[in-house]
Design an enzyme around this catalytic site. Sequence first.
Site, PDB file in Angstrom:
ATOM      1  N   ARG A 231       0.766  -1.025   0.065  1.00 55.13           N
ATOM      2  CA  ARG A 231       0.048   0.157  -0.010  1.00 55.13           C
ATOM      3  C   ARG A 231       0.970   1.158  -0.124  1.00 55.13           C
ATOM      4  O   ARG A 231       1.844   1.340   0.533  1.00 55.13           O
ATOM      5  CB  ARG A 231      -0.980  -0.113   1.100  1.00 55.13           C
ATOM      6  CG  ARG A 231      -2.083  -0.672   0.999  1.00 55.13           C
ATOM      7  CD  ARG A 231      -2.986  -0.316   0.228  1.00 55.13           C
ATOM      8  NE  ARG A 231      -4.313  -1.088  -0.180  1.00 55.13           N
ATOM      9  CZ  ARG A 231      -4.459  -2.242  -1.018  1.00 55.13           C
ATOM     10  NH1 ARG A 231      -3.637  -2.732  -1.591  1.00 55.13           N
ATOM     11  NH2 ARG A 231      -5.748  -2.892  -0.978  1.00 55.13           N
ATOM     12  N   GLU A 260      -2.672   7.209  -3.749  1.00 56.26           N
ATOM     13  CA  GLU A 260      -3.999   6.372  -4.120  1.00 56.26           C
ATOM     14  C   GLU A 260      -4.799   6.505  -2.917  1.00 56.26           C
ATOM     15  O   GLU A 260      -6.073   6.315  -3.188  1.00 56.26           O
ATOM     16  CB  GLU A 260      -3.336   4.726  -4.145  1.00 56.26           C
ATOM     17  CG  GLU A 260      -2.463   4.730  -5.344  1.00 56.26           C
ATOM     18  CD  GLU A 260      -2.189   3.318  -5.651  1.00 56.26           C
ATOM     19  OE1 GLU A 260      -3.107   2.428  -5.688  1.00 56.26           O
ATOM     20  OE2 GLU A 260      -1.053   2.975  -5.551  1.00 56.26           O
ATOM     21  N   HIS A 286       0.125   0.083  -9.879  1.00 58.53           N
ATOM     22  CA  HIS A 286      -0.610  -0.803  -9.002  1.00 58.53           C
ATOM     23  C   HIS A 286      -1.138  -2.010  -9.748  1.00 58.53           C
ATOM     24  O   HIS A 286      -2.440  -2.590  -9.864  1.00 58.53           O
ATOM     25  CB  HIS A 286      -2.088  -0.277  -8.454  1.00 58.53           C
ATOM     26  CG  HIS A 286      -2.213  -0.642  -7.233  1.00 58.53           C
ATOM     27  ND1 HIS A 286      -2.921  -0.056  -5.855  1.00 58.53           N
ATOM     28  CD2 HIS A 286      -2.318  -1.943  -6.369  1.00 58.53           C
ATOM     29  CE1 HIS A 286      -3.117  -0.818  -5.071  1.00 58.53           C
ATOM     30  NE2 HIS A 286      -2.978  -2.067  -5.136  1.00 58.53           N
TER      31      HIS A 286
END
Length: 329
Positions: A231, A260, A286
């Site tokens: 992440r 993000e 991603h």
Amino acid sequence: MTVIYVSDTIHSDVLTEVQASATVHLGYGPTKVNYLDVSDTVDGVILRAETFSRELIEASPRLRIIARHGVGTDNVDLQAASDQGVWVTTTPGANGNAVAEHVFALLLTTARKLLLAHDNIRHGKWSEGKADLIGFELSGKTLGLVGFGAIGRRVATIARGFGMDVLVSDPYAAEHDVLDAGATPVDLEELLEASDIVSIHAPLLPSTRHMIGAQELASMKSSAVIINTSRGGLIDESALRVALTSGALAGAALDVLEGESTDMKDPLSHSTMTTEPVPGLIITPHIAGQSTEAFLEAGRSAWTAVQKVLAGGEPLHPVNAEQIRRVPA
């Protein structure tokens, strides 16, 4: 008839299954709809990148489940879902092998300077510049894994095949599980100091945001490479930029960006890593979990969860089971 909203592209076989059983609204493609235009009719959502806010959830009186096509839930307002009695589920393990293999795609690209080599060829250079293309081998190097869930364990297995030594820092991993995987449990400080490559496999929580900051990066070897396929936000991007630009760190490979969490569909506009070239940096958008096999597994898992809830059952892999207030029938 049951109405399902699918936010982003899913495997065509799964979409065909969903369309055979329900009216489907797509949040992408030529027939894209705005969710709020159909929210009062939707029973279930299969969600990928779109952010699902309290506004969307509260505008959905029939909504019973948001099935994440993936493992992260940072794009869902979990409290709002629980307040409305809406299940939120994930698909753990579906893309584990894909992500683990992407770690090594990034690592080998970095280690062997493949992007620079490719650019040289595109510009007509064959012999010129070869001195700048001397990479390093993985065999004998130390890989540090920050996090040892299913993906971390798979990465460790692949690393051993390359002849790498593996260190693990994870306060929740049982020591015997780490040892059984042929790895060595250590604390984060020791891992950062000893590793040639650091790969992060942790969730993004308030306690883990910027867990790798300026101090942690400064403790790493100047020849080291850091990889993040988990992440954005786990690494302080501003500190990483400084470390790469100053030569304090040899390289970084990111499949996720901090932006993000602000805008999952346009994180570039919020990321400090993309405003100008950064030496030693590779970014992919991603896609670590995007293999054909993973897409099929994740899609089927999400659709199964939707079907179970709409049939009156409880889904596998809920993330808000303890908090949810079930809506009376």
